[in-house]
Scaffold this motif. Structure first.
Motif, PDB file in Angstrom:
ATOM      1  N   ARG A 113       0.733  -1.247  -0.010  1.00 55.60           N
ATOM      2  CA  ARG A 113       0.084  -0.133  -0.083  1.00 55.60           C
ATOM      3  C   ARG A 113       0.790   1.230   0.039  1.00 55.60           C
ATOM      4  O   ARG A 113       0.398   2.492  -0.491  1.00 55.60           O
ATOM      5  N   SER A 114       2.205   1.152   0.510  1.00 59.97           N
ATOM      6  CA  SER A 114       2.859   2.281   0.771  1.00 59.97           C
ATOM      7  C   SER A 114       3.862   2.593  -0.615  1.00 59.97           C
ATOM      8  O   SER A 114       4.348   3.640  -0.498  1.00 59.97           O
ATOM      9  N   ARG A 115       3.586   1.857  -1.536  1.00 63.98           N
ATOM     10  CA  ARG A 115       4.259   2.106  -2.958  1.00 63.98           C
ATOM     11  C   ARG A 115       3.420   2.042  -4.209  1.00 63.98           C
ATOM     12  O   ARG A 115       2.392   1.619  -4.032  1.00 63.98           O
ATOM     13  N   PRO A 116       3.940   2.484  -5.065  1.00 62.57           N
ATOM     14  CA  PRO A 116       3.264   2.584  -6.370  1.00 62.57           C
ATOM     15  C   PRO A 116       2.735   0.875  -6.753  1.00 62.57           C
ATOM     16  O   PRO A 116       3.380   0.009  -6.166  1.00 62.57           O
ATOM     17  N   ALA A 117       1.869   0.868  -7.631  1.00 58.86           N
ATOM     18  CA  ALA A 117       1.306  -0.624  -8.011  1.00 58.86           C
ATOM     19  C   ALA A 117       2.336  -1.401  -8.389  1.00 58.86           C
ATOM     20  O   ALA A 117       3.551  -1.100  -9.067  1.00 58.86           O
ATOM     21  N   LEU A 118       2.205  -2.662  -8.273  1.00 56.82           N
ATOM     22  CA  LEU A 118       3.219  -3.569  -8.855  1.00 56.82           C
ATOM     23  C   LEU A 118       3.258  -3.645 -10.175  1.00 56.82           C
ATOM     24  O   LEU A 118       2.170  -3.387 -10.781  1.00 56.82           O
ATOM     25  N   ASP A 119       4.013  -3.721 -10.906  1.00 54.25           N
ATOM     26  CA  ASP A 119       4.189  -3.551 -12.391  1.00 54.25           C
ATOM     27  C   ASP A 119       3.771  -4.537 -13.013  1.00 54.25           C
ATOM     28  O   ASP A 119       3.021  -4.838 -13.958  1.00 54.25           O
ATOM     29  N   LEU A 120       4.104  -5.876 -12.444  1.00 55.89           N
ATOM     30  CA  LEU A 120       3.699  -7.264 -12.980  1.00 55.89           C
ATOM     31  C   LEU A 120       3.460  -8.244 -11.886  1.00 55.89           C
ATOM     32  O   LEU A 120       4.418  -8.587 -10.876  1.00 55.89           O
ATOM     33  N   VAL A 121       2.332  -8.794 -11.755  1.00 52.52           N
ATOM     34  CA  VAL A 121       2.010 -10.022 -10.904  1.00 52.52           C
ATOM     35  C   VAL A 121       1.896 -11.215 -11.703  1.00 52.52           C
ATOM     36  O   VAL A 121       1.389 -11.246 -12.751  1.00 52.52           O
ATOM     37  N   HIS A 122       2.922 -12.168 -11.474  1.00 52.64           N
ATOM     38  CA  HIS A 122       2.866 -13.516 -12.244  1.00 52.64           C
ATOM     39  C   HIS A 122       2.110 -14.496 -11.173  1.00 52.64           C
ATOM     40  O   HIS A 122       2.181 -14.630 -10.129  1.00 52.64           O
ATOM     41  N   LEU A 123       1.060 -15.255 -11.997  1.00 55.07           N
ATOM     42  CA  LEU A 123       0.169 -16.359 -11.264  1.00 55.07           C
ATOM     43  C   LEU A 123       0.194 -17.474 -11.861  1.00 55.07           C
ATOM     44  O   LEU A 123       0.430 -17.510 -13.412  1.00 55.07           O
ATOM     45  N   GLY A 124      -0.037 -18.629 -11.180  1.00 53.88           N
ATOM     46  CA  GLY A 124      -0.195 -19.954 -12.029  1.00 53.88           C
ATOM     47  C   GLY A 124      -1.759 -20.345 -11.686  1.00 53.88           C
ATOM     48  O   GLY A 124      -2.544 -19.432 -10.994  1.00 53.88           O
ATOM     49  N   ALA A 172      -5.752  -7.219  -8.379  1.00 49.69           N
ATOM     50  CA  ALA A 172      -6.452  -6.157  -9.417  1.00 49.69           C
ATOM     51  C   ALA A 172      -5.748  -4.771  -9.310  1.00 49.69           C
ATOM     52  O   ALA A 172      -5.594  -4.032 -10.196  1.00 49.69           O
ATOM     53  N   ARG A 173      -4.844  -4.579  -8.348  1.00 46.33           N
ATOM     54  CA  ARG A 173      -3.975  -3.308  -8.211  1.00 46.33           C
ATOM     55  C   ARG A 173      -2.901  -3.350  -8.945  1.00 46.33           C
ATOM     56  O   ARG A 173      -2.469  -1.970  -9.218  1.00 46.33           O
ATOM     57  N   ALA A 174      -2.412  -4.310  -9.455  1.00 46.15           N
ATOM     58  CA  ALA A 174      -1.096  -4.423 -10.299  1.00 46.15           C
ATOM     59  C   ALA A 174      -1.503  -3.748 -11.665  1.00 46.15           C
ATOM     60  O   ALA A 174      -2.417  -3.704 -12.073  1.00 46.15           O
ATOM     61  N   ARG A 175      -0.378  -3.193 -12.107  1.00 41.99           N
ATOM     62  CA  ARG A 175      -0.292  -2.717 -13.545  1.00 41.99           C
ATOM     63  C   ARG A 175      -0.556  -3.448 -14.612  1.00 41.99           C
ATOM     64  O   ARG A 175      -1.544  -3.332 -15.434  1.00 41.99           O
ATOM     65  N   SER A 176      -0.056  -4.946 -14.427  1.00 46.13           N
ATOM     66  CA  SER A 176      -0.471  -6.170 -15.469  1.00 46.13           C
ATOM     67  C   SER A 176      -0.376  -7.385 -14.542  1.00 46.13           C
ATOM     68  O   SER A 176       0.228  -7.304 -13.434  1.00 46.13           O
ATOM     69  N   VAL A 177      -1.045  -8.265 -15.100  1.00 48.43           N
ATOM     70  CA  VAL A 177      -1.178  -9.333 -14.436  1.00 48.43           C
ATOM     71  C   VAL A 177      -0.990 -10.486 -15.698  1.00 48.43           C
ATOM     72  O   VAL A 177      -1.534 -10.189 -16.600  1.00 48.43           O
ATOM     73  N   VAL A 178      -0.150 -11.614 -15.383  1.00 53.22           N
ATOM     74  CA  VAL A 178       0.081 -12.626 -16.236  1.00 53.22           C
ATOM     75  C   VAL A 178       0.060 -14.038 -15.618  1.00 53.22           C
ATOM     76  O   VAL A 178       0.624 -14.192 -14.359  1.00 53.22           O
ATOM     77  N   VAL A 179      -0.765 -14.643 -16.015  1.00 55.71           N
ATOM     78  CA  VAL A 179      -1.210 -16.074 -15.792  1.00 55.71           C
ATOM     79  C   VAL A 179      -0.570 -17.214 -16.485  1.00 55.71           C
ATOM     80  O   VAL A 179      -0.881 -17.157 -17.832  1.00 55.71           O
ATOM     81  N   THR A 180       0.150 -17.941 -16.208  1.00 53.48           N
ATOM     82  CA  THR A 180       0.860 -19.156 -17.160  1.00 53.48           C
ATOM     83  C   THR A 180       0.057 -20.497 -16.832  1.00 53.48           C
ATOM     84  O   THR A 180      -0.068 -20.802 -15.739  1.00 53.48           O
TER      85      THR A 180
END
Ligand code: 6PG
Length: 225
Positions: A113-124, A172-180
């Motif tokens: 919460r204390s920093r800018p949004a995560l640039d990319l979240v990787h999920l499986g 949802a807060r992330a700038r982008s999300v990628v699911v592999t």
């Protein structure tokens, strides 16, 4: 389901391409990357370590989308998985922010919460259609909308260990999300996601930019024998 499907011959290789694009278009000086666990993630990180130019890693900050509540050097730890899969580049990144269950989820929630949004979240995607550590029927699926990170566990006991995980809001807060997603073992889960099955936790993830990198085996029904 939300987001778009990218059909990939080689899921880890396509993952590297997506990370490269997200890195080169990042809005700030650093690139905040949240890592996943699992075998697909391991292969993705091995390729990422080999593919990204060495200098890029000094601008990358590592976070996790979820973690098992075990020591960071435990074989089941997602931190250990990343350290092993990234190899020598792990020591060159700008910063590493492991999830620490011993202090609860509040500090990590505050950190994000204390920093800018995560640039990319990787999920499986798990065979039970979980993602991160958002398991079917688990309390984290109903976390308060304000929470980005919570403790959780699998009420069915299919997935071991107590966990810490991003919530849907945290994702949802992330700038982008990628699911592999790769392999026939994920076909049923992927089908449930595409159908928007409300009992499939991964079907509910959303973000401004959400890409599902999926191979043919996970997307298509297995051919009759
Ligand atoms: C975890 C992971 C989990 C994983 C999926 C896919 O900590 O268990 O974050 O969400 O990404 O279960 O794992 P596989 O790639 O091994 O199938």
């Amino acid at each position: 389901m939300n987001g778009e499907i990218l059909l990939a011959e080689d899921v880890p290789s396509s993952f590297v391409d997506v990370v490269r694009e997200a890195f080169t278009t990042r809005p700030g000086p650093v690139f905040a990357l949240a890592l996943s666990g699992g075998d697909t993630a391991r292969r993705c990180y091995e390729q990422l370590a080999a593919a990204l130019p060495a200098p890029w890693w000094t601008d990358i900050e590592l976070f996790w989308g979820d973690e098992r509540c075990v020591p960071l050097d435990d074989a089941d730890s997602n931190h250990a998985l990343a350290r092993e899969a990234l190899g020598p580049v792990f020591a060159t990144v700008r910063s590493v922010h492991p999830m620490d269950c011993s202090v609860g989820a509040d500090p990590y929630d505050s950190l994000l919460r204390s920093r800018p949004a995560l640039d990319l979240v990787h999920l499986g995607l798990g065979p039970d259609a979980h993602t991160a550590s958002l398991f079917p029927g688990s309390p984290a699926l109903h976390a308060p909308a304000a929470r980005l990170v919570v403790d959780n566990e699998d009420p069915l006991g299919t997935n071991p260990h107590r966990r810490m995980t991003l919530t849907y809001a945290g994702i949802a807060r992330a700038r982008s999300v990628v699911v592999t997603v790769e392999g026939a073992a994920k076909h049923e889960a992927m089908t449930r996601v595409i159908a928007g099955d409300p009992t499939a936790p991964a079907a509910r993830i959303d973000a401004d930019s959400l890409v599902w990198i999926v191979d043919r085996h996970a997307l298509d029904a297995p051919s009759p024998r």
